[in-house]
Enzyme design. Structure first.
Site, PDB file in Angstrom:
ATOM      1  N   GLY A 101      37.823  64.351  37.213  1.00 35.56           N
ATOM      2  CA  GLY A 101      38.676  65.422  36.725  1.00 35.56           C
ATOM      3  C   GLY A 101      38.568  65.665  35.228  1.00 35.56           C
ATOM      4  N   GLU A 142      34.521  68.571  39.805  1.00 34.56           N
ATOM      5  CA  GLU A 142      35.820  69.241  39.958  1.00 34.56           C
ATOM      6  C   GLU A 142      35.876  70.448  39.023  1.00 34.56           C
ATOM      7  OE1 GLU A 142      39.094  66.457  39.715  1.00 34.56           O
ATOM      8  OE2 GLU A 142      37.914  64.930  40.679  1.00 34.56           O
ATOM      9  N   TYR A 261      50.111  56.881  43.290  1.00 37.00           N
ATOM     10  CA  TYR A 261      50.895  57.271  42.121  1.00 37.00           C
ATOM     11  C   TYR A 261      51.807  58.412  42.537  1.00 37.00           C
ATOM     12  CZ  TYR A 261      47.675  61.206  41.840  1.00 37.00           C
ATOM     13  OH  TYR A 261      46.945  62.324  42.140  1.00 37.00           O
ATOM     14  N   TRP A 350      43.315  56.725  45.396  1.00 31.10           N
ATOM     15  CA  TRP A 350      43.198  56.883  43.943  1.00 31.10           C
ATOM     16  C   TRP A 350      44.500  56.362  43.380  1.00 31.10           C
ATOM     17  CZ3 TRP A 350      39.542  58.067  40.383  1.00 31.10           C
ATOM     18  CH2 TRP A 350      40.014  58.136  39.050  1.00 31.10           C
TER      19      TRP A 350
END
Ligand SMILES: *[C@@H]1O[C@H](CO)[C@@H](O)[C@H](O)[C@H]1NC(C)=O
Ligand SMILES: *[C@@H]1O[C@H](CO)[C@@H](O)[C@H](O)[C@H]1NC(C)=O
Ligand SMILES: *[C@@H]1O[C@H](CO)[C@@H](O)[C@H](O)[C@H]1NC(C)=O
Ligand SMILES: *[C@@H]1O[C@H](CO)[C@@H](O)[C@H](O)[C@H]1NC(C)=O
Ligand SMILES: *[C@@H]1O[C@H](CO)[C@@H](O)[C@H](O)[C@H]1NC(C)=O
Ligand SMILES: *[C@@H]1O[C@H](CO)[C@@H](O)[C@H](O)[C@H]1NC(C)=O
Ligand SMILES: *[C@@H]1O[C@H](CO)[C@@H](O)[C@H](O)[C@H]1NC(C)=O
Ligand SMILES: CC(=O)N[C@H]1CO[C@H](CO)[C@@H](O)[C@@H]1O
Length: 370
Positions: A101, A142, A261, A350
């Site tokens: 990213g 990305e 997360y 992730w």
């Protein structure tokens, strides 16, 4: 003449069979996880017995040579990654992940646009993987964001497959695995991914089924950051998986992303704390993201209330005006069970360093079973 034609047909079939069996001999499940150096989590602490595949993220694209490189600060950890994680699990497979990213997508776009620059990327990626004993390569572009990018992405994948097949044939080494991390759905907004090329050339894709809502881009209401279901607007893991399958990619080429997360919003009213409650952006000044381990600490330190919502398959907790949407063990269990029932290849997290004493990794591993 006819005889030699039959012979070459036989040889062709044989080669084809060998080529196919490389795919078929691959594992039947991925229980994956990404690791990246910025997490501050030591590679040697990864409990590799809870994973079949670990992704080392990220190698970079050199914008001048279009070669894949590993920054000198990352090299010590990346070059020993495979050896280190295999101490805990000798059969774990490792992939060097490229891009991410934080990388510049226009540089990927330029690389993919020309045969010579694609070749620089491909050849250097294979060389890096072999130098440091990775079992495969993972492309995280990305995102390809024009029609031309999508076409070139397809060309890149086809040429990558030919190159890894050639490399394995000429060296006798096991063929490198090839994967890519892709948008949650088979179209990136209105642009369709090149399904045929993905299907023919990649072992699987990692669907990034998270970041649907966050306080930076959805500041005024709390929301489930990565719901499996989302009846009103169809932005959900299930909608994404369904779009990939409907577009023609086999379910067993899809791995479902699990975010380890969540995101913290600031509530306007501490007494109004459900999903889609009025909020005022991030609760922590930054993008609001918090690792699962940090969230569990917040819960225990503040005696926060926790709620699992089975309609969305998402958890949240709140204390005062801090509200955090995230995936706890129940959400992870439900998502992995869903992935198995849908016939997917598996799941990936992730990122492994954000777990809390391996609670989510263990839940996911056991939910899939063997
Ligand atoms: C790693 O995971 C295995 C399998 O669940 C577990 O038995 C072991 O205790 C874990 N190790 C650590 C250090 O957490
Ligand atoms: C990305 O790369 C392009 C082309 O080199 C450049 O114009 C652009 O400023 C870069 N963007 C960022 C955010 O670095
Ligand atoms: C993309 O390439 C340009 C030069 O072409 C460079 O200035 C920029 O830093 C690159 N972006 C990233 C994120 O690597
Ligand atoms: C095939 O692989 C060999 C060994 O890795 C390499 O030397 C050769 O250049 C490759 N051929 C092509 C066309 O990529
Ligand atoms: C959030 O609310 C503010 C203040 O009412 C408004 O200016 C802004 O446009 C809203 N943002 C979004 C994304 O709806
Ligand atoms: C989940 O949250 C939504 C929105 O607040 C609510 O309508 C729904 O009833 C909740 N589902 C469960 C099972 O509590
Ligand atoms: C939202 O937060 C900003 C500061 O980040 C503040 O200026 C504003 O008054 C807050 N809005 C409300 C409705 O509390
Ligand atoms: C990673 C790997 O398997 N490398 C092997 C590739 O093939 C050469 C020669 O056949 C071996 O020396 C490497 O160990």
């Amino acid at each position: 003449m006819a005889h030699s034609r039959r012979l070459s047909l036989l040889l062709f079939s044989l080669c084809f069979f060998i080529f196919q069996s490389h795919f078929l001999s691959a594992q039947t499940v991925i229980k994956g996880g990404y690791w990246f150096p910025g997490s501050g989590f030591p590679v040697s602490n990864i409990n590799a017995s809870l994973f079949t595949h670990l992704f080392c993220a990220f190698a970079d694209l050199d914008p001048n040579t279009y070669q894949v490189t590993i920054s000198s600060s990352n090299l010590p950890q990346f070059s020993t990654f495979t050896q280190t994680v295999q101490q805990n699990n000798p059969s774990v497979k490792t992939l060097l992940s490229i891009g991410g990213g934080g990388s510049n997508s226009s540089n990927f776009s330029a690389m993919a646009a020309q045969p010579t620059t694609r070749k620089s990327f491909i050849d250097s990626s294979i060389q890096l993987a072999r130098s440091y004993n990775f079992h495969g390569l993972d492309l995280d572009w990305e995102y390809p964001d024009t029609r031309t990018d999508m076409t070139n992405f397809g060309l890149l994948l086809n040429e990558w497959r030919v190159a890894v097949a050639n490399e394995s044939r000429t060296t006798g080494n096991t063929t490198l695995l090839l994967s890519a991390a892709v948008f949650r759905s088979s179209d990136y907004y209105t642009l369709d991914y090149p399904i045929q090329q993905i299907s023919n050339s990649l072992d699987w894709v990692n669907i990034m089924a998270y970041d649907f809502y966050g306080p930076l881009w959805f500041p005024n209401l709390t929301a489930p950051p990565a719901p499996l279901y989302n009846p009103p607007d169809q932005v959900s893991g299930d909608a994404g998986v369904s779009s990939w399958i409907q577009s023609g990619l086999a379910a067993n080429k899809l791995a479902l992303g699990l975010p380890f997360y969540g995101y913290a919003w600031r509530l306007l009213d501490a007494n109004n704390h459900g999903f889609f409650a009025p909020a005022n952006g991030s609760a922590n000044g930054g993008d609001g993201s918090m690792g699962y381990g940090q969230i569990r600490n917040f819960i225990s330190q503040n005696g926060a209330q926790t709620v699992y919502n089975s309609t969305y398959v998402s958890d949240y907790c709140y204390s005062g005006t801090t509200w955090i949407g995230y995936d706890d063990t129940q959400s992870v269990f439900t998502k992995v069970t869903y992935a198995k029932q849908k016939g997917l290849f598996g799941y990936f997290a992730w990122h492994v360093g954000a777990d809390n004493n391996w609670a989510l990794s263990q839940t996911a591993f056991q939910a899939w079973g063997s």
